[in-house]
Design a protein around this motif. Sequence first.
Motif, PDB file in Angstrom:
ATOM      1  N   ALA A 340       0.706  -1.289   0.018  1.00 24.85           N
ATOM      2  CA  ALA A 340      -0.034  -0.018   0.041  1.00 24.85           C
ATOM      3  C   ALA A 340       0.960   1.344   0.059  1.00 24.85           C
ATOM      4  CB  ALA A 340      -0.892   0.161   1.237  1.00 24.85           C
ATOM      5  N   CYS A 341       2.099   1.262   0.290  1.00 27.02           N
ATOM      6  CA  CYS A 341       2.899   2.228   0.512  1.00 27.02           C
ATOM      7  C   CYS A 341       4.037   2.188  -0.868  1.00 27.02           C
ATOM      8  CB  CYS A 341       3.813   2.215   1.761  1.00 27.02           C
ATOM      9  SG  CYS A 341       2.857   2.156   3.323  1.00 27.02           S
ATOM     10  N   ASN A 343       4.510   2.649  -5.002  1.00 22.39           N
ATOM     11  CA  ASN A 343       3.840   3.210  -5.919  1.00 22.39           C
ATOM     12  C   ASN A 343       3.633   2.519  -7.172  1.00 22.39           C
ATOM     13  OD1 ASN A 343       4.178   5.796  -4.803  1.00 22.39           O
ATOM     14  ND2 ASN A 343       6.319   5.723  -5.170  1.00 22.39           N
ATOM     15  N   CYS A 374      -6.500   3.660   1.466  1.00 28.93           N
ATOM     16  CA  CYS A 374      -5.698   2.748   0.166  1.00 28.93           C
ATOM     17  C   CYS A 374      -6.774   2.470  -1.015  1.00 28.93           C
ATOM     18  CB  CYS A 374      -5.229   1.878   0.902  1.00 28.93           C
ATOM     19  SG  CYS A 374      -4.179   0.484  -0.277  1.00 28.93           S
ATOM     20  N   GLY A 387      -1.085   0.667  -5.285  1.00 25.44           N
ATOM     21  CA  GLY A 387      -0.439   1.727  -4.322  1.00 25.44           C
ATOM     22  C   GLY A 387      -0.379   3.104  -4.965  1.00 25.44           C
TER      23      GLY A 387
END
Length: 442
Positions: A340-341, A343, A374, A387
């Motif tokens: 989720a963090c 790109n 998210c 992401g």
Amino acid sequence: MIALEKASRPLKGDVFVPGDKSISHRSIMFGAIANGTTEITGFLESADCLSTIDCFRKMGIIIDHSMRPSNGVPVITVHGKGLKGLSAPKGTLYTGNSGTTTRLMSGILVAQDFDCNITGDASIEKRPMNRIIKPLSQMGADISSVMGNDCCPLHIAGGKKLRGINYRSPIASAQVKSATLLAGLYAEGDTVVYEPALSRNHTEIMLSAFGVDIHNEVARDGSAAAILHPGMPLKGIRINVPGDISSAAYFIAAALVVPGSELLIRNIGVNSTRDGIIRVLKQMGADITLLNYDDSQEPKADILVKYSELTAGANGKFEIGGKDIPTMIDELPVVAVVAACANFDTVIKDAAELRVKESNRIDSVVENLQAMGCDIEATEDGMIIHGGKSLHGADIKSYNDHRLAMSFAIAALAAEGTTRIVDDRCVGISYPSFFKDLQSLL
């Protein structure tokens, strides 16, 4: 409830996590049915593992806790009584939240000469037990679901003669495999368990150390086979439990979501059936290095992880599935947080097993990551994580699932604002000091 804020600076330092939960469970069980004493250092004193100790004490096994005089190291000593040395418990054996205790212990109890009942908490009473009832029944065991719903409570009628079988498990599950192999210790003839992929093999490694004739091999059709030849008594041994890679996973993830971080996580079990998180994150470009590798008994090493810009590859997305899934099934919630963090898009597939863990980890991970902003969607066997969106603080529902609570504590380090985790005490199931250890790095 615990409240956490975004990390204000990089995480730096050395981290020590508690002993491996899977190995800790097995050390008590196998020590109990061995001849002589088994000494255990590094034992995980969490709620789940204490449930295993409690059950075997109720069956007449003396289990001592002491300190080694030379260095003050805690030692658990199990005074084994041999394969048939257990005594009938006075009441129902209560396994708390521990699926490992419930399923593996059943493989031992179906071969005893007494009747018994097993149950656990509300979560255990919803988790599928037919996956062990089926192979154990084929071996001649009398084991049944009291409510007729293939879940706990379980009733086991003792005094049955077991026979070895060739069992093809539809899923790669160390608990199914281990329950069947443990019953095989008491059976007439060999027991062979085939899996679509090799699940964690702590049972095979440890039983071999106890003197059992057991090994893994690849079958002609490509499936993974565990083969046990009965007839050898177990002999007590010394066991040094390495740190749990499932607990280390949260700090690996923390270093990857907080820019500038560098953590050295000490003495972690890196068994190849458990290290999927390391292999997959390295494929994403994570800077992870193993130091001081030691492959005596269970492989272990120090894990050095540095903040890294993760990459998806040529097609702009990263897929996690297939044979990687059994090697990182418990780490998938925190891997979803890392994704989720990132790109790029990440697809987690072939992980339907997540739906029958302590919570439905597909739906609960998706729900909580959506609450944090998210772009994520659930699938039947996993999730798709888009992401690139900034996370923000939210109220997180742990569903009394320790791995959810710890995973979203890591998500909080990368999220703007305050993140509150409801029912945070569930971390005591596997890592009682987690929040204290995490706070020491902030």
